[in-house]
Design an enzyme around this catalytic site. Structure first.
Site, short mmCIF file in Angstrom:
data_model
loop_
_atom_site.label_atom_id
_atom_site.label_comp_id
_atom_site.label_asym_id
_atom_site.label_seq_id
_atom_site.Cartn_x
_atom_site.Cartn_y
_atom_site.Cartn_z
N SER A 35 -0.36 -6.07 31.43
CA SER A 35 -1.41 -5.35 32.15
C SER A 35 -2.51 -6.30 32.59
O SER A 35 -3.18 -6.05 33.58
CB SER A 35 -2.06 -4.29 31.26
OG SER A 35 -1.09 -3.43 30.77
N HIS B 46 4.29 -5.16 37.33
CA HIS B 46 3.44 -4.25 36.54
C HIS B 46 3.74 -2.80 36.89
O HIS B 46 3.30 -2.28 37.91
CB HIS B 46 1.97 -4.59 36.80
CG HIS B 46 1.02 -3.79 35.97
ND1 HIS B 46 -0.12 -3.23 36.46
CD2 HIS B 46 1.07 -3.44 34.66
CE1 HIS B 46 -0.74 -2.58 35.49
NE2 HIS B 46 -0.03 -2.69 34.40
N GLU C 225 3.06 -3.03 40.80
CA GLU C 225 2.42 -4.24 41.32
C GLU C 225 3.35 -5.44 41.09
O GLU C 225 3.76 -5.67 39.96
CB GLU C 225 1.09 -4.49 40.60
CG GLU C 225 0.02 -3.47 40.96
CD GLU C 225 -1.26 -3.64 40.13
OE1 GLU C 225 -2.34 -3.30 40.64
OE2 GLU C 225 -1.19 -4.12 38.98
N ASN D 248 -5.91 -1.84 37.90
CA ASN D 248 -6.75 -1.77 36.70
C ASN D 248 -8.12 -2.39 36.94
O ASN D 248 -9.12 -1.95 36.40
CB ASN D 248 -6.07 -2.45 35.52
CG ASN D 248 -5.04 -1.54 34.86
OD1 ASN D 248 -5.11 -0.32 35.01
ND2 ASN D 248 -4.09 -2.12 34.17
P1 NAI Z 1 4.76 -0.73 22.83
O1 NAI Z 1 3.97 -1.14 21.67
O2 NAI Z 1 5.15 0.69 22.99
O3 NAI Z 1 6.11 -1.58 22.87
C1 NAI Z 1 6.15 -2.97 22.67
C2 NAI Z 1 7.51 -3.29 22.08
O4 NAI Z 1 7.69 -4.69 22.08
C3 NAI Z 1 7.66 -2.83 20.63
O5 NAI Z 1 8.81 -2.01 20.53
C4 NAI Z 1 7.85 -4.13 19.87
O6 NAI Z 1 8.73 -4.01 18.75
C5 NAI Z 1 8.44 -5.02 20.94
N1 NAI Z 1 8.33 -6.44 20.66
C6 NAI Z 1 7.32 -7.12 20.09
N2 NAI Z 1 7.63 -8.43 20.03
C7 NAI Z 1 8.87 -8.58 20.55
C8 NAI Z 1 9.73 -9.69 20.73
N3 NAI Z 1 9.38 -10.90 20.39
N4 NAI Z 1 10.93 -9.46 21.31
C9 NAI Z 1 11.30 -8.22 21.67
N5 NAI Z 1 10.52 -7.14 21.49
C10 NAI Z 1 9.32 -7.32 20.96
O7 NAI Z 1 3.95 -1.25 24.10
P2 NAI Z 1 3.98 -0.73 25.61
O8 NAI Z 1 2.93 0.26 25.78
O9 NAI Z 1 5.36 -0.40 25.98
O10 NAI Z 1 3.51 -2.02 26.39
C11 NAI Z 1 4.37 -3.11 26.64
C12 NAI Z 1 3.75 -3.99 27.70
O11 NAI Z 1 3.53 -3.23 28.88
C13 NAI Z 1 2.41 -4.60 27.35
O12 NAI Z 1 2.32 -5.87 27.93
C14 NAI Z 1 1.43 -3.66 28.01
O13 NAI Z 1 0.22 -4.28 28.30
C15 NAI Z 1 2.17 -3.32 29.27
N6 NAI Z 1 1.80 -2.07 29.91
C16 NAI Z 1 1.55 -0.96 29.17
C17 NAI Z 1 1.18 0.22 29.77
C18 NAI Z 1 0.90 1.44 28.99
O14 NAI Z 1 0.21 2.33 29.48
N7 NAI Z 1 1.41 1.57 27.79
C19 NAI Z 1 1.04 0.31 31.26
C20 NAI Z 1 1.41 -0.91 31.94
C21 NAI Z 1 1.74 -2.05 31.26
#
Ligand code: NAI
Length: 699
Positions: free
Chosen positions: A404, A425, A437, A475
């Protein structure tokens, strides 16, 4: 025997069947423009001179039957007589035809005019109620929703459906039956239908309910009450009066600012979906035959499901078996929801599920053409993932991060081929948000951008290419607004009032409710990452978010944030949106202006949007506006923040910002480009924005 026109072909066969095939030249999909209407007029004339037993209208294009009227043509309409001429030409043509639809996932039947700020103008408001009943017609016309082939058949909009494999045979069978006089069975409307659609008092009740439903939105979306009036005239009066009313109502809405802005958004979306907009004459995209997704969380699972649904094999990796299993469950439930809503068929769902491999290893990711990283938002973790991805996938793959707010350029630096790294993104929830994006890092190559733009298109989304800077585009513009909402509460304005002011402006939900949806913890991260843009001063919001997190008030997912939640239903405000000090903020201002609360919310977005343009995050105003409408739901009828600035008048916006700066400090300092635009008296758009006639105070 075949007659060729420019866009149509007329064939007749021995059975007395005439087939009119649409193949509109120079367009990827069939649309009605002046030439097509003229061709069609001639075809109809010829058919009337020597009537066949049946006329079949079909498409000669694989992209489907008809997409509707050419929106470019609508935009060029200049005068009322011209509009009336186009409408009359259409009315003359569309009379009753039997209806057979191809039953595949792409087939959608509907009248989406209201989404362009218009009403159906070629008799749709008159014919649809007769075909499908009043209640269904109101739903379709007022919401602009389309039906699948199966639902359209159940509603009586089409007479029969046939699956793609069997379509040609079914068409032939149908054509044989019609001249043989076999009646087409139309679905019954049931008892409720008979009462509500078939009796005077029933219809009166249906109209009363519909009027009530559109009442509050009519000022922003004048097409809604206009469509309702046209439908009512048709149902209550003689046929000719109904058609005349439709014509009058169309004329009434076609030149409104809402129609202008909504049509612009539509055309901007088309423009964004064209690769040449972003990489003119550039390298060809690499076809994406396999995708790797790292991270099986909220975003990773959403992206995986989207890719699988687009028919591309996808391997999703996370760190532990149970997390991977949880990710798979999310993918399955998203797919099941899509089936439940009728968006995809059960077969398509099965095929999609078949495309997904879930794993904790790097091995199964090998051979992917594109990898999307969606692990936790921590730079150290992401850098390690990029290092591993570069090794596992080999030299030709494109590596993309869903971050993000982290720097794509810095992530790329840990890989041997930074030219093949970019940001991708997606927005949450992935299946619903149209925007993606594509973030160009310092070293990102044109080929990488081309591949990702094409990939996003294939996923059915709208790409915008933006430069790598904190918060990218959406954002970065959204957070000053969210931050200001928090400040307003701290300044003594009740949260509900803050949200109400935003909704009255046209936002789908208020900023505090949006923060609850995003998650207060995630908002804290993003808001903190944007601090460098504010001279390093993060303001009070991140600290407030941290306090909320300590209190467990993380937003909707925790059942509590700025509001209480029962499931997805918003309840009462919590103490986090209840001021503890008396309000110093005035309630409104003079007529013809926004109130103070609205100004404090909206102007920071306009200002930051201008700064994005100034700093080269994107090159043109329309990209900012489109991204904000699709990425945040920014009042679509206003066409985006820079369009809003034009409509209010840049001079007035600058004057207001100067006042706000005096009252609240430097965060309201006017963007250089905005002051320059005010100086030369021109706005962001060359065509000028139509100014709303009566901009009312909305408190
Ligand atoms: P989340 O916490 O739901 O999922 C992250 C996942 O990554 C977890 O399942 C975790 O076990 C896994 N993980 C951590 N280290 C890892 C590794 N080394 N190898 C493989 N998997 C690994 O987080 P979310 O919300 O899905 O966000 C993920 C990304 O997307 C972040 O960069 C966030 O900033 C971005 N993002 C999130 C949004 C949102 O509204 N939740 C919107 C747009 C982007």
């Amino acid at each position: 025997m075949a007659d060729d026109f420019r866009h149509l072909r007329l064939d007749r066969d021995a059975r007395g069947v005439a087939t009119v095939s649409f193949d509109v030249q120079g367009a990827p999909v069939n649309v009605f423009n002046d030439e097509v209407i003229r061709d069609l007029g001639q075809v109809v004339e010829r058919l009337e001179r020597d009537p066949p037993r049946v006329v079949a209208f079909r498409s000669a294009k694989p992209s489907g039957f008809l997409a509707g009227a050419d929106v470019h043509r609508i935009r060029r309409l200049e005068s009322e007589p011209e509009v009336r001429a186009v409408l009359t030409a259409g009315h003359g043509l569309f009379d009753r035809v039997e209806r057979l639809a191809r039953d595949d996932a792409q087939t959608r039947l509907g009248l989406p005019e209201v989404t362009l700020g218009l009403i159906p103008g070629w008799g749709g408001t008159q014919r649809l109620p007769r075909l499908v009943g009043l209640r269904q017609a109101l739903r379709m016309i007022l919401e602009g929703t389309a039906l699948s082939a199966t639902k359209a058949a159940a509603a009586g909009l089409v007479d029969r459906t046939a699956p793609p494999d069997d379509f040609e045979t079914a068409v032939t069978r149908f054509l044989d039956e019609v001249p043989a006089g076999r009646p087409v069975r139309r679905p019954g409307r049931g008892l409720l239908g008979a009462v509500f659609d078939g009796t005077g008092p029933g219809r009166a009740l249906v109209f009363a309910i519909a009027r009530k439903r559109v009442a509050g939105r009519g000022r922003d979306y004048p097409a809604l009450p206009a469509a309702l009036r046209a439908i009512e005239a048709g149902v209550r009066g003689p046929r000719a009066a109904g058609f005349a009313a439709e014509c009058d109502e169309f004329v009434r809405v076609v030149f409104t600012p809402a129609a202008h802005n909504l049509i612009e958004v539509f055309l901007q979306r088309e423009r964004a979906r064209s690769r040449s907009t972003w990489v003119p004459g550039g390298p060809q995209p690499v076809p994406v035959r396999k995708v790797a997704v790292v991270g099986a969380g909220v975003m990773g699972a959403g992206i995986t499901q989207l890719v699988a649904l687009a028919g591309v094999p996808v391997a999703m990796k996370d760190v532990a078996d149970e997390i991977v299993a949880g990710g798979m469950k999310k993918v399955e439930s998203l797919t099941a929801d899509a089936v439940g809503k009728g968006a995809i068929t059960r077969e398509a769902a099965g095929a999609a599920q078949h495309n997904v491999t879930a794993t904790t290893e790097w091995g199964p990711l090998a051979g992917a053409d594109v990898a999307v990283e969606a692990v936790v938002e921590r730079e150290d973790v992401k850098r390690e993932v990029f290092r591993q991805l570069a090794e596992a996938l080999g030299d030709s793959a494109v590596l993309a991060s869903n971050t993000s707010a982290l720097s794509v350029t810095r992530l790329a630096a840990v890989t041997p081929h930074p030219a093949r790294v970019a940001g991708l993104h997606f927005f949450n929830p992935v299946h619903r948000m149209q925007l993606v994006e594509v973030v160009r890092g310092r070293d990102t190559g044109d080929g990488t951008v081309a591949t990702l733009v094409e990939f996003v298109r294939k996923l059915g989304k709208v790409p915008v290419v933006v430069a790598d800077s904190p918060g990218f585009l959406v954002n970065r513009i959204l957070f000053p607004y969210l931050d200001e909402a928090v400040r307003l509460v701290l300044d003594g304005v009740p949260g509900e009032e803050v949200d109400r002011a935003a909704v009255r402006f046209g936002m789908p939900v208020g900023p505090l409710e949006l923060l609850d949806q995003v998650g207060v913890d995630i908002a804290a991260d993003v808001s903190g990452a944007l601090a460098p843009l504010r001279g390093g001063d993060p303001g009070p919001a991140p600290e407030r978010f941290a306090a909320m997190a300590r209190d467990g008030a993380l937003g909707r997912k925790a059942g509590r944030g700025f509001y209480e939640y029962r499931g997805a239903r918003r309840g009462r405000p919590t103490p986090w949106s209840t001021p503890t000090r008396p309000r110093p903020v005035p309630r409104g201002s003079g007529a013809g202006e926004f109130g103070e609360v609205q100004k404090r919310l909206i102007y920071p977005m306009i200002n930051e949007a201008a700064r994005c343009l100034e700093g080269g995050v994107v090159g043109e105003a329309w990209v900012v506006d489109l991204a904000m409408v699709l990425g945040t739901g920014y009042a679509p009828f206003r066409g985006g923040p820079l369009r809003t600035a034009d409509a209010l008048g840049v001079v007035a916006v600058v004057r207001d910002l100067d006042v706000l700066r005096g009252a609240y400090g430097d965060r309201f300092g006017v963007a250089t480009i905005l002051r320059a635009k005010a100086g030369d008296g021109r706005g962001f758009y060359a065509d000028g924005a139509p100014v709303r006639e009566h901009e009312e105070v909305r408190r």
